[in-house]
Scaffold this active site. Structure first.
Site, PDB file in Angstrom:
ATOM      1  N   ARG A  53       0.797  -1.065   0.111  1.00  0.00           N
ATOM      2  CA  ARG A  53       0.045   0.087   0.073  1.00  0.00           C
ATOM      3  C   ARG A  53       0.928   1.167  -0.115  1.00  0.00           C
ATOM      4  NH1 ARG A  53      -1.942   0.355   4.756  1.00  0.00           N
ATOM      5  NH2 ARG A  53      -1.221   2.486   5.172  1.00  0.00           N
ATOM      6  N   TYR A 107     -12.698  15.951 -17.716  1.00  0.00           N
ATOM      7  CA  TYR A 107     -13.264  14.558 -17.499  1.00  0.00           C
ATOM      8  C   TYR A 107     -14.458  14.686 -16.620  1.00  0.00           C
ATOM      9  CZ  TYR A 107     -13.292   9.528 -16.686  1.00  0.00           C
ATOM     10  OH  TYR A 107     -13.614   8.273 -16.644  1.00  0.00           O
ATOM     11  N   ASP A 179      -3.974  17.182 -16.914  1.00  0.00           N
ATOM     12  CA  ASP A 179      -4.423  15.796 -17.105  1.00  0.00           C
ATOM     13  C   ASP A 179      -3.820  15.562 -18.830  1.00  0.00           C
ATOM     14  OD1 ASP A 179      -5.687  13.532 -18.207  1.00  0.00           O
ATOM     15  OD2 ASP A 179      -7.375  13.933 -16.979  1.00  0.00           O
ATOM     16  N   LYS A 204      -5.597   4.269 -20.266  1.00  0.00           N
ATOM     17  CA  LYS A 204      -5.817   4.312 -22.029  1.00  0.00           C
ATOM     18  C   LYS A 204      -4.580   3.886 -22.539  1.00  0.00           C
ATOM     19  CE  LYS A 204      -9.532   5.775 -19.941  1.00  0.00           C
ATOM     20  NZ  LYS A 204      -9.709   7.130 -19.551  1.00  0.00           N
TER      21      LYS A 204
HETATM   22  C1  LIG Z   1     -10.526   7.896 -18.462  1.00  0.00           C
HETATM   23  C2  LIG Z   1      -9.759   9.142 -18.110  1.00  0.00           C
HETATM   24  C3  LIG Z   1      -9.772   9.699 -16.662  1.00  0.00           C
HETATM   25  C4  LIG Z   1      -9.927   8.578 -15.541  1.00  0.00           C
HETATM   26  O1  LIG Z   1      -9.148   7.734 -15.430  1.00  0.00           O
HETATM   27  P1  LIG Z   1      -9.457   6.129 -14.866  1.00  0.00           P
HETATM   28  O2  LIG Z   1      -8.148   5.510 -15.291  1.00  0.00           O
HETATM   29  O3  LIG Z   1     -10.676   5.778 -15.641  1.00  0.00           O
HETATM   30  O4  LIG Z   1      -9.541   6.351 -13.491  1.00  0.00           O
HETATM   31  C5  LIG Z   1      -9.187  11.015 -16.549  1.00  0.00           C
HETATM   32  N1  LIG Z   1      -9.026  11.697 -17.564  1.00  0.00           N
HETATM   33  C6  LIG Z   1      -9.225  11.492 -18.839  1.00  0.00           C
HETATM   34  C7  LIG Z   1      -8.877  12.611 -20.011  1.00  0.00           C
HETATM   35  C8  LIG Z   1      -9.718  10.278 -19.077  1.00  0.00           C
HETATM   36  O5  LIG Z   1      -9.823   9.929 -20.443  1.00  0.00           O
END
Ligand SMILES: *Cc1c(COP(=O)(O)O)cnc(C)c1O
Length: 393
Positions: A53, A107, A179, A204
């Site tokens: 953790r 998001y 992000d 992704k």
């Molecule tokens: C999918 C996504 C997230 C969230 O990510 P998770 O791995 O599903 O928690 C945040 N920002 C963007 C731009 C995303 O496409």
């Protein structure tokens, strides 16, 4: 042993080798996955406490070092989801009474975190039009602790010039958190433009095979230490198996993204010439509103995401995705398989049609995440699905 490697190395090389020293005969070529939840230590000799953790188990920690080398930051940590990375990096920078200025293009879960969750903890957020540098400045308060930005935006692929926002942050001594999930790390390098903290949903492009959920925070050692301290309390540690898979995904990131950019550009041009298509949103096309910025900021091409707006609106979009045989209807993106989704029913379902329209999301909007299939097969699949629309109208 003498280290025969001379740094600094390129991103694709870091992605494959990380900071592993060259091996000796008998060593595994691929670092093994170490599943143990706990490790010997924590004794009177001062040996460190290594525990799952804490995010410092070897498989997860080596991944963090690799990600920092690839991103070009002092440090990085991999967590159990993109939202874990986003929420903990923001929580690391704010306390009760503080304030966040963020781009409006967010998001969905990030939007909810900033506008619903943080206020419950005494932190306010102001969402601004990211394209207007004055709106960022006007929103600043004495209590503002971070500027937050997501780019390229989902699903319109709009781009924001980070330079004026970074300049404002530097002037005020406030870090900029970005992000950069849609930039896929290989195609957009936020730290080259002065961004302080980079977060990714590694679910992704970085993982790239739709077989894991993970997130990354990359930034200064101090920031990563703060995130680690929160990891101890909130607990979203990455499992070693997901870390191992993510590490494997990173090895092919650059070639995947290169191919996705190429196929996406070609299919964007093809969609544009189709009579059933009203508009194609792709930063690699000259008619995208941010084409010039994309050419300046993106390193490999317009990316692997496309927005296709169908003339027949929501009905046509529904019929189109139902008729597809190869591209699958599913949320998420960035994998080896081509996925389509309907923002009006998924990421942007909470908005009214009018609010969606204002964000450039027509009812006929189909988001496409281009995979690694043969381009001709994808084109044939899209063509037969568009032909169904012709028959229906
Ligand atoms: C999918 C996504 C997230 C969230 O990510 P998770 O791995 O599903 O928690 C945040 N920002 C963007 C731009 C995303 O496409």
């Amino acid at each position: 042993m003498r280290n025969k490697r001379k740094g600094p190395l390129g991103q694709a090389t870091w992605a494959i080798h990380g900071d592993h020293p060259p091996g000796v005969p008998g060593d595994p070529v691929i670092p093994p996955e170490i599943r143990s939840s706990t490790f010997m230590g924590g004794g009177p000799d001062g040996s460190p406490v290594v525990y799952g953790r804490y995010g410092n188990a070897p498989t997860v920690e080596a991944l963090g070092r690799k990600l920092a080398l690839m991103e070009g930051t002092e440090s990085a940590i991999a967590l159990s989801s993109g939202m874990a990375a986003i929420s903990l990096s923001i929580l690391a920078l704010v306390a009760q009474g503080d304030h966040v200025v963020s781009s409006r293009w967010l998001y969905g879960a990030t939007h909810a975190f900033l506008t619903r969750e943080l206020p419950r903890r005494g932190v306010e957020s102001t969402l601004v039009d990211p394209l207007d540098p004055r709106s960022w400045k006007a929103a600043l308060r004495r209590e503002t602790r971070l500027l937050y930005l997501e780019m390229p935006a989902n699903p319109t692929l709009r781009m924001v010039d980070p330079r004026p926002i970074v300049a404002l942050g530097q002037e005020m001594g406030i870090p900029v958190v970005m992000d950069a999930t849609f930039g896929a790390l290989a195609n957009f390098r936020p730290v080259r433009w002065g961004v302080d903290v980079v977060v990714h949903s590694a679910t992704k492009y970085l993982g790239g095979h739709s077989d894991l959920v993970a997130g990354v925070v990359a930034g200064s050692q101090g920031l990563v230490n703060e995130v680690e301290a929160l990891l101890h309390l909130y607990g979203p540690a990455l499992d070693p198996h997901a870390a191992w898979l993510l590490d494997r995904g990173l090895r092919t990131l650059e070639v995947r993204v290169e191919r996705q950019c190429r196929t996406a550009l070609s299919l964007a041009r093809w969609f544009k010439g189709h009579p059933a298509v009203a508009q194609v949103l792709y930063p690699g096309l000259p008619d995208h509103p941010d084409h010039h910025l994309a050419q300046e900021l993106l390193e490999m091409g317009g990316g692997g995401m496309l927005g296709v707006v169908l003339k027949g609106g929501g009905k046509a979009a529904d019929a189109f995705v139902e008729a597809l045989g190869l591209a699958a209807l599913a949320p998420s993106l960035g994998g080896v398989e081509t996925l389509v989704s309907l923002p009006r029913l998924t990421s942007h379902r909470g908005l009214s049609p009018r609010d969606r329209q204002e964000q450039g999301i027509d009812e006929g909007f189909v988001r496409v995440s281009i995979g690694l299939e043969d381009e001709a097969d994808l084109r044939n699949d899209f063509a037969q699905a568009l032909a169904v629309l012709d028959g229906a109208s």
